[in-house]
Design a protein around this motif. Structure first.
Motif, PDB file in Angstrom:
ATOM      1  N   GLU A   1       0.840  -1.192   0.000  1.00  0.00           N
ATOM      2  CA  GLU A   1       0.000   0.000   0.000  1.00  0.00           C
ATOM      3  C   GLU A   1       0.873   1.240   0.000  1.00  0.00           C
ATOM      4  O   GLU A   1       2.040   1.207   0.395  1.00  0.00           O
ATOM      5  CB  GLU A   1      -0.955   0.025   1.189  1.00  0.00           C
ATOM      6  N   ARG A   2       0.254   2.309  -0.464  1.00  0.00           N
ATOM      7  CA  ARG A   2       0.905   3.620  -0.459  1.00  0.00           C
ATOM      8  C   ARG A   2      -0.148   4.619   0.003  1.00  0.00           C
ATOM      9  O   ARG A   2      -1.186   4.770  -0.634  1.00  0.00           O
ATOM     10  CB  ARG A   2       1.403   3.978  -1.851  1.00  0.00           C
ATOM     11  N   ARG A   3       0.112   5.252   1.118  1.00  0.00           N
ATOM     12  CA  ARG A   3      -0.841   6.208   1.679  1.00  0.00           C
ATOM     13  C   ARG A   3      -0.165   7.544   1.923  1.00  0.00           C
ATOM     14  O   ARG A   3       0.976   7.606   2.378  1.00  0.00           O
ATOM     15  CB  ARG A   3      -1.417   5.698   2.997  1.00  0.00           C
TER      16      ARG A   3
ATOM     17  N   ALA B   1      -4.594   6.702  -1.218  1.00  0.00           N
ATOM     18  CA  ALA B   1      -4.728   5.423  -0.514  1.00  0.00           C
ATOM     19  C   ALA B   1      -4.768   4.343  -1.588  1.00  0.00           C
ATOM     20  O   ALA B   1      -5.821   3.940  -2.054  1.00  0.00           O
ATOM     21  CB  ALA B   1      -5.988   5.405   0.327  1.00  0.00           C
ATOM     22  N   ARG B   2      -3.603   3.885  -1.995  1.00  0.00           N
ATOM     23  CA  ARG B   2      -3.486   2.925  -3.091  1.00  0.00           C
ATOM     24  C   ARG B   2      -3.023   1.570  -2.592  1.00  0.00           C
ATOM     25  O   ARG B   2      -2.328   1.473  -1.591  1.00  0.00           O
ATOM     26  CB  ARG B   2      -2.486   3.437  -4.129  1.00  0.00           C
ATOM     27  N   PHE B   3      -3.400   0.538  -3.346  1.00  0.00           N
ATOM     28  CA  PHE B   3      -2.923  -0.809  -3.055  1.00  0.00           C
ATOM     29  C   PHE B   3      -2.320  -1.410  -4.315  1.00  0.00           C
ATOM     30  O   PHE B   3      -2.608  -0.979  -5.436  1.00  0.00           O
ATOM     31  CB  PHE B   3      -4.044  -1.708  -2.520  1.00  0.00           C
TER      32      PHE B   3
ATOM     33  N   TRP C   1      -4.054  -3.618  -8.902  1.00  0.00           N
ATOM     34  CA  TRP C   1      -3.773  -2.332  -8.289  1.00  0.00           C
ATOM     35  C   TRP C   1      -4.991  -1.425  -8.374  1.00  0.00           C
ATOM     36  O   TRP C   1      -5.891  -1.643  -9.170  1.00  0.00           O
ATOM     37  CB  TRP C   1      -2.564  -1.675  -8.947  1.00  0.00           C
TER      38      TRP C   1
ATOM     39  N   ARG D   1      -7.235   1.945  -5.940  1.00  0.00           N
ATOM     40  CA  ARG D   1      -7.445   2.725  -4.723  1.00  0.00           C
ATOM     41  C   ARG D   1      -8.195   1.862  -3.727  1.00  0.00           C
ATOM     42  O   ARG D   1      -9.130   1.153  -4.090  1.00  0.00           O
ATOM     43  CB  ARG D   1      -8.246   3.985  -5.052  1.00  0.00           C
ATOM     44  N   TRP D   2      -7.769   1.890  -2.446  1.00  0.00           N
ATOM     45  CA  TRP D   2      -8.461   1.127  -1.414  1.00  0.00           C
ATOM     46  C   TRP D   2      -9.937   1.491  -1.443  1.00  0.00           C
ATOM     47  O   TRP D   2     -10.306   2.655  -1.559  1.00  0.00           O
ATOM     48  CB  TRP D   2      -7.909   1.430  -0.025  1.00  0.00           C
TER      49      TRP D   2
ATOM     50  N   TYR E   1       5.655   2.412  -1.922  1.00  0.00           N
ATOM     51  CA  TYR E   1       4.770   1.368  -1.410  1.00  0.00           C
ATOM     52  C   TYR E   1       5.493   0.591  -0.317  1.00  0.00           C
ATOM     53  O   TYR E   1       6.706   0.471  -0.325  1.00  0.00           O
ATOM     54  CB  TYR E   1       4.367   0.403  -2.530  1.00  0.00           C
TER      55      TYR E   1
ATOM     56  N   ARG F   1      -6.607  -4.668   8.091  1.00  0.00           N
ATOM     57  CA  ARG F   1      -7.175  -4.332   6.795  1.00  0.00           C
ATOM     58  C   ARG F   1      -7.451  -5.587   5.994  1.00  0.00           C
ATOM     59  O   ARG F   1      -6.755  -6.571   6.107  1.00  0.00           O
ATOM     60  CB  ARG F   1      -6.205  -3.458   6.004  1.00  0.00           C
TER      61      ARG F   1
ATOM     62  N   PHE G   1      -8.498  -6.779   1.840  1.00  0.00           N
ATOM     63  CA  PHE G   1      -8.515  -6.272   0.473  1.00  0.00           C
ATOM     64  C   PHE G   1      -9.522  -7.021  -0.343  1.00  0.00           C
ATOM     65  O   PHE G   1     -10.046  -8.008   0.018  1.00  0.00           O
ATOM     66  CB  PHE G   1      -7.144  -6.341  -0.181  1.00  0.00           C
TER      67      PHE G   1
END
Length: 104
Positions: free
Chosen positions: A18-20, A27-29, A48, A50-51, A84, A102, A104
């Motif tokens: 993830e990258r937040r 808020a990406r996965f 890939w 957005r959460w 990430y 979390r 997914f």
């Protein structure tokens, strides 16, 4: 004759990244997985987005597990350089272990 299921000679691998960044409303996965195909090949599966939203998915085919694992490592390096971080893993077909509760 009794059929016995033998474990596959490989271990499934999955990484959840993830990258937040709250300041940028980011808020990406990114999910990386190696899976066998029906034709004795292996696929690197990348998903890939957005959460909270449906992500995009792509499969890249490789002739053997080593090639697919190398591709996974290359994508992992590329994504960690972009900020990430790994938040979950699954090896050997187990359910993913995700950090901070979390899913997914």
């Amino acid at each position: 004759m009794e059929h016995v299921l033998e474990p596959p000679p490989y271990k499934l691998q999955m990484l959840v990244l993830e990258r937040r960044d709250q300041a940028r409303n980011m808020a990406r996965f990114y999910v990386l997985a190696v899976e066998p195909t029906l034709f004795d090949e292996f696929a690197l599966v990348r998903e890939w987005g957005r959460w909270g939203n449906v992500g995009r998915r792509r499969l890249d085919l490789y002739g053997d597990l080593d090639q697919a694992a190398e591709a996974l490592e290359a994508w992992l390096l590329r994504k960690t350089k972009r900020g990430y971080r790994i938040v979950g893993t699954a090896i050997g077909g187990n359910e993913p272990e995700l950090g901070q509760g979390r899913a997914f």
